[in-house]
Motif scaffolding. Structure first.
Motif, PDB file in Angstrom:
ATOM      1  N   ALA A   1       0.839  -1.204   0.000  1.00 22.04           N
ATOM      2  CA  ALA A   1       0.000   0.000   0.000  1.00 22.04           C
ATOM      3  C   ALA A   1       0.868   1.246   0.000  1.00 22.04           C
ATOM      4  N   VAL A   2       1.896   1.252   0.835  1.00 22.60           N
ATOM      5  CA  VAL A   2       2.795   2.411   0.922  1.00 22.60           C
ATOM      6  C   VAL A   2       3.513   2.631  -0.401  1.00 22.60           C
ATOM      7  N   GLU A   3       4.115   1.574  -0.927  1.00 24.36           N
ATOM      8  CA  GLU A   3       4.860   1.693  -2.185  1.00 24.36           C
ATOM      9  C   GLU A   3       3.931   2.064  -3.344  1.00 24.36           C
ATOM     10  N   GLY A   4       2.712   1.512  -3.320  1.00 23.70           N
ATOM     11  CA  GLY A   4       1.770   1.787  -4.402  1.00 23.70           C
ATOM     12  C   GLY A   4       1.354   3.241  -4.456  1.00 23.70           C
ATOM     13  N   LEU A   5       1.054   3.832  -3.308  1.00 26.61           N
ATOM     14  CA  LEU A   5       0.648   5.243  -3.307  1.00 26.61           C
ATOM     15  C   LEU A   5       1.791   6.144  -3.760  1.00 26.61           C
ATOM     16  N   ILE A   6       2.984   5.918  -3.248  1.00 29.51           N
ATOM     17  CA  ILE A   6       4.114   6.772  -3.635  1.00 29.51           C
ATOM     18  C   ILE A   6       4.346   6.704  -5.142  1.00 29.51           C
TER      19      ILE A   6
ATOM     20  N   HIS B   1       4.981  12.170 -10.696  1.00 31.40           N
ATOM     21  CA  HIS B   1       4.656  13.119 -11.770  1.00 31.40           C
ATOM     22  C   HIS B   1       4.423  12.422 -13.107  1.00 31.40           C
ATOM     23  N   GLU B   2       5.122  11.320 -13.348  1.00 34.53           N
ATOM     24  CA  GLU B   2       5.024  10.650 -14.651  1.00 34.53           C
ATOM     25  C   GLU B   2       3.635  10.079 -14.926  1.00 34.53           C
ATOM     26  N   ASN B   3       2.818   9.935 -13.886  1.00 37.38           N
ATOM     27  CA  ASN B   3       1.495   9.330 -14.095  1.00 37.38           C
ATOM     28  C   ASN B   3       0.415  10.329 -14.485  1.00 37.38           C
ATOM     29  N   PHE B   4       0.754  11.602 -14.537  1.00 36.53           N
ATOM     30  CA  PHE B   4      -0.231  12.578 -15.001  1.00 36.53           C
ATOM     31  C   PHE B   4      -0.655  12.291 -16.435  1.00 36.53           C
ATOM     32  N   GLN B   5       0.306  11.947 -17.274  1.00 38.83           N
ATOM     33  CA  GLN B   5      -0.015  11.676 -18.676  1.00 38.83           C
ATOM     34  C   GLN B   5      -0.877  10.419 -18.799  1.00 38.83           C
TER      35      GLN B   5
END
Length: 384
Positions: free
Chosen positions: A267-272, A277-281
């Protein structure tokens, strides 16, 4: 990322696809997506898995920093690290907030048709439900402010539980609406719990307005609930968070969470990873695909079943369908589609009495599956 790719999810112990043994079942009910999460999240989880030890996990500063930076970039609101509480789920948090803010038997306002598990959380807290039904006109929902003003004056009513954006009706509440709602809450001393787990899935013609950004203008005490679960298909990781500008209220809730603020390592690693920033696209492409699915659905009904009215979709991937022309209950329609067409939708009365005659469909799937679901719906509808 190819959102048209059909990924076989059967046999992975997924609630959506493995809750029925029927091979031909097409599930379009529970709110998760049939798309793979972004590659960066897959890589982060795989990298952590390779370590091979999964003991008790502390929550690093990077977790809180990722949340703060995401909200500032996405929604224009700074969130102080000290105001954030990690959560293993939104519903336990709602119950904990209600228990910290209210005495048993006091009242909580909800705005049906609304997320069905709100009712469960209120019941678990020992509180009572007060329904301030939304108004429905010309395929769009609005707040019923006159009714809210009356119900907010009850001295036993202490909290308003807001769905922002709204599940299941697909509204993204605007500044004017939230301002008027805040004014009513301020005048009557109501605390607001704002569920904003769909905040990243607001379409381009709209913008998500965090309730907290409006509440501070009216000095309304509020809690905001958020998660990357809906946006990046991480619901199975059980990762969420709340933030509250009042540090004492935040502390009171933390003391009642009873372990619901302890997260697992993934859960921790997934949220971070999700809030990088790369997931905005990736998110932008996802929203474009989802909105095209909505337009495809709208065209299907306009041309083939115009008597079924579709609520205008401003946010979420959950479409609200008005089937009242059939003069059948939601449960009757849902059951018929399930038995006759192996199509699994959600019955509208689960979201409160004002949802009777409606169904909810999840369109977060490849276009091929959406088209198949709509054809099954048409056959089932006509046979009724």
């Amino acid at each position: 990322m190819d959102f048209d790719e059909v990924v076989d999810r059967r046999g992975t112990n997924t609630v959506k696809w493995d809750s029925s043994a029927e091979e031909k079942m097409l599930p379009m009910w529970i709110a998760d997506m049939d798309f793979r999460s972004p590659a960066s999240i897959q890589a982060a989880l795989a990298n952590r898995a390779r370590h091979g030890i999964f003991g008790y996990t502390r929550i690093p500063d990077a977790f809180f920093q990722a949340i703060g930076e995401w909200w500032e970039r996405s929604h224009g609101m700074a969130v102080d690290r000290d105001l954030i509480v990690p959560l293993a789920g939104v519903l336990p948090a709602i119950t904990a907030i209600l228990r910290s803010c209210m005495l048993p038997g006091q009242k909580v306002i909800v705005q049906p048709p609304v997320y069905n598990r709100f009712f469960e959380a209120i019941q678990n807290s020992g509180s009572k439900v007060v329904e301030n039904n939304l108004k429905y006109l010309e395929e769009e929902y609005t707040f019923d402010f006159e009714d809210l003003e009356k119900k907010a004056t009850d001295s036993e009513t202490k909290v308003l539980l807001l769905c922002n954006p709204h599940n299941p009706v697909g509204r993204s509440w605007n500044k004017v609406e939230l301002g008027r709602l805040s004014k009513i809450c301020s005048e009557n001393g109501l605390i607001v719990i704002s569920d904003e787990v769909h905040s990243d899935l607001v379409y381009d013609a709209q913008e998500h307005i965090p309730f907290a950004s409006i509440a501070r203008e009216y000095e309304v005490a509020c809690f905001t609930l958020g998660s990357p679960g809906k946006s990046f298909n991480l619901s199975g990781l059980q990762v969420a968070y709340l933030f509250c500008p009042d540090k004492q209220m935040k502390l009171d809730v933390e003391n009642r969470l009873e372990g619901a603020n302890e997260l697992n390592v993934f859960a921790v690693e997934g949220l971070i990873a999700a809030y990088s920033h790369e997931n905005f696209q990736w998110l932008s492409r996802l929203k474009a695909y989802l909105y095209d699915n909505y337009l495809f659905l709208k065209h299907f009904f306009n041309s083939r079943l115009p008597e079924v009215r579709i609520a205008r979709l401003e946010a979420t991937y959950l479409v609200w369908m008005d089937c009242r022309q059939l003069n059948k209950t939601s449960h009757e329609i849902q059951s018929h589609l399930l038995q006759a067409e192996k199509l699994w939708l959600v019955s509208g009365e689960l979201y409160g009495g004002s949802g009777e005659g409606f169904l909810r469909i999840n369109i977060a799937c490849p276009r091929k599956d959406l088209e198949e679901g709509l054809l099954r719906f048409e056959r089932g509808y006509r046979s009724l």
